[in-house]
Design a protein around this motif. Structure first.
Motif, mmCIF file in Angstrom:
data_model
loop_
_atom_site.group_PDB
_atom_site.id
_atom_site.type_symbol
_atom_site.label_atom_id
_atom_site.label_comp_id
_atom_site.label_asym_id
_atom_site.label_seq_id
_atom_site.Cartn_x
_atom_site.Cartn_y
_atom_site.Cartn_z
ATOM 1 N N SER A 102 0.790 -1.229 0.000
ATOM 2 C CA SER A 102 0.000 0.000 0.000
ATOM 3 C C SER A 102 0.823 1.281 0.000
ATOM 4 O O SER A 102 0.453 2.260 -0.627
ATOM 5 N N VAL A 103 1.903 1.289 0.770
ATOM 6 C CA VAL A 103 2.771 2.472 0.790
ATOM 7 C C VAL A 103 4.205 1.957 0.754
ATOM 8 O O VAL A 103 4.451 0.760 0.913
ATOM 9 N N ASN A 104 5.167 2.860 0.561
ATOM 10 C CA ASN A 104 6.556 2.404 0.541
ATOM 11 C C ASN A 104 7.084 2.238 1.965
ATOM 12 O O ASN A 104 7.649 3.165 2.551
ATOM 13 N N PHE A 105 6.892 1.025 2.490
ATOM 14 C CA PHE A 105 7.340 0.750 3.849
ATOM 15 C C PHE A 105 8.869 0.693 3.943
ATOM 16 O O PHE A 105 9.414 0.606 5.028
ATOM 17 N N ARG A 106 9.545 0.732 2.795
ATOM 18 C CA ARG A 106 11.015 0.687 2.854
ATOM 19 C C ARG A 106 11.594 2.027 3.275
ATOM 20 O O ARG A 106 12.784 2.133 3.531
ATOM 21 N N SER A 107 10.773 3.034 3.321
ATOM 22 C CA SER A 107 11.307 4.333 3.734
ATOM 23 C C SER A 107 10.477 4.998 4.836
ATOM 24 O O SER A 107 10.725 6.146 5.177
#
Ligand SMILES: Cc1cc2nc3c(=O)[nH]c(=O)nc-3n(C[C@H](O)[C@H](O)[C@H](O)COP(=O)(O)O)c2cc1C
Length: 485
Positions: free
Chosen positions: A387-392
């Protein structure tokens, strides 16, 4: 990152599209037409209007899945069967101009805070639900208020109810609309109201802020998913009023009681199109808050800066300050309702090793350590896509409630109650993020069953109602300017 989705494309699951091809419209008791299914899946078509705004089936349709979202959401067109015309935004009636809201939220210097003070009334309404930002980005959603709202539909309505009159807040014009009662030039503050004591929840003698919801406004895009969003947003608004009131030195008693709500709304509100959701009774003012650090002195600028980030939530992977978590602890400890826990999956917050933390009953404890990225990417999915960029992200919160116990006690009404509780906490998370220069994105693209399992919630009892991703916003195309009245 691959496959991050936002609201506009968050319904890409083929099963949703398939189902929605069989959508037809029915007109509910309130005259609002909503999308239902004729797809032979065995699920009962339903209307969200009338006696049962939150049927038990809504848990499966809108919390454990997003089946209730019509495929048209991706295009931004009205949901099948919903009326084309915008529902009338505000009732007609005499209007009262509120004074300009102050730039800071502090208790009055020379007298106890009271709604009889025009500056206090103006500040309370503006910083709880006022129009705070104008987004000039072409094709965007131009008007942003003090609380977040799915696609800026703002289905919640805020009404001040005094023993003799009721006033609807109009954020766009920073005015009150007189709904019932006669009013002289002294606008909404000519009663004894909150000066007379604690009131004991009696609509006959106290002043209340009443929160109602116009499901139809959100249903135009979200169809049968609207009741869930509306319940979430009503809770957030309740949390906003509670917070701003505290900053102004007003004490409030938040309430969920059906019967009080019924009395507060009877003969006062346009009941054919609004669902009563929750209320706050305004009590005698307090001079000293219980916790001197919360609400913080810089609350007003934080609220003016609050935002949910760009269409795709893709923050800069920089560490957030340690105070993000200490502040979250103080904010959640002062939440209007207890009975929730906030699971914090910390990735980059100074002074806190990455890991899974839980804030409940006023305490923060660590459950496990290690990078929670895998857990986040498995949980935070919209129909198969992250859903969102959890890597950042810096930290992501999941707000959990005790559904099993609440349904056993309140039946279908548990839905409204639990969303009020969790929503109020979710708004606090957004405000704390804003205070530290971060954006916070509420994103309903998560798998509730996976969240329960991976977060170690009590099976059959606890449920996640909010996912809130927090991070440092990247400069984006949006151009938002502050609104000043
Ligand atoms: C209850 C709720 C659910 C939301 N769900 C999503 C979502 O699933 N996907 C998404 O991209 N944004 C979601 N949002 C974020 C809203 O689109 C965002 O709050 C809105 O654009 C207003 O922006 P602002 O908060 O910056 O004023 C949600 C917001 C709320 C309040």
């Amino acid at each position: 990152m691959t496959g991050a989705t936002n609201e506009t494309d968050g319904t890409g699951d083929p099963s949703v599209t398939e189902e929605a091809t069989g959508v037809t419209g029915v007109t509910g008791v309130t005259g609002v037409t909503v999308a239902t299914r004729a797809d032979g899946t065995g699920r009962t078509p339903r209307s969200f209007a009338g006696e049962d705004p939150f049927p038990l089936a809504l848990w499966a349709e809108a919390v454990y899945s997003r089946r209730a979202i019509p495929a048209t959401l991706a295009s931004g067109y009205p949901a099948p069967g919903t009326a084309d015309a915008e529902p009338d935004p505000l009732p007609h009636g005499p209007r009262l101009q509120l004074v300009s809201p102050p730039l800071d939220l502090v208790p009055p210097a020379d007298s106890p805070a009271a709604l009889t003070d025009p500056a206090v009334l103006s500040a309370l309404l503006h910083y709880s639900y006022g129009l705070l930002q104008h987004d000039l980005t072409p094709g965007g959603w131009p008007l942003h208020r003090a609380v977040a709202s799915a696609r800026c539909r703002y289905p919640s309505e805020l009404t001040l109810v005094t023993p003799t009159a009721a006033f609807r807040f109009d954020p766009l014009h920073h005015q009150l609309v007189v709904l019932t009662g006669s009013v002289t030039g002294d606008q909404a503050n000519d009663q004894e109201g909150d000066r007379t004591g604690d009131g004991g929840g009696d609509p006959g003698t106290s002043r209340f802020i009443v929160i109602t919801s116009r499901f139809a406004r959100t249903a135009r895009l979200y169809g049968g998913y609207a009741p869930r969003l509306c319940a979430q947003e009503a809770g957030m608004l309740l949390g906003a009023v509670h917070l701003v009131a505290a900053a102004l030195g007003l004490r409030t008693r938040p309430g969920q009681d059906q019967e009080t709500l019924r009395v507060l709304c009877a003969d006062r509100l346009p009941d054919a199109v609004e669902h009563p959701m929750g209320y706050l009774e305004i009590l005698r003012s307090v001079e000293q808050p219980a916790d001197p650090t919360w609400p913080p002195p810089d609350l007003a600028p934080a609220l003016r800066a609050r935002h949910s980030g760009a269409a795709i939530f893709d923050p800069v992977p920089t560490p957030s300050p340690r105070a993000l978590l200490t502040d979250l602890g103080a904010a959640l400890a002062a939440a209007p309702f207890t009975g929730f826990s906030s699971h914090l999956l910390v990735q980059r917050v100074a002074g806190f090793p990455p890991g899974h933390y839980v804030h409940s009953d006023g305490r923060l404890r660590q459950v496990s350590d290690g990078d929670p990225l895998e857990l986040l990417e498995q949980t935070g999915q919209t129909e198969g896509r992250v859903s969102v960029n959890f890597r950042s992200t810096a930290c992501t919160a999941y707000i959990a409630v005790r559904r099993g116990t609440a349904v056993a006690r309140y039946g279908a009404d548990a839905f409204r109650r639990l969303h009020l509780t969790a929503g109020a906490a979710a708004h606090l998370l957004c405000v704390v993020a804003a205070r530290h220069g971060l954006s916070a994105r509420i994103h309903n693209g998560y798998d509730a069953a996976v969240a329960e399992r991976l977060l170690g919630l009590t099976p059959g009892e606890e449920t996640v109602l909010f996912q809130v991703a927090i991070g440092t916003a990247r400069p984006g195309a949006a151009f938002r300017i502050p609104v000043v009245f």
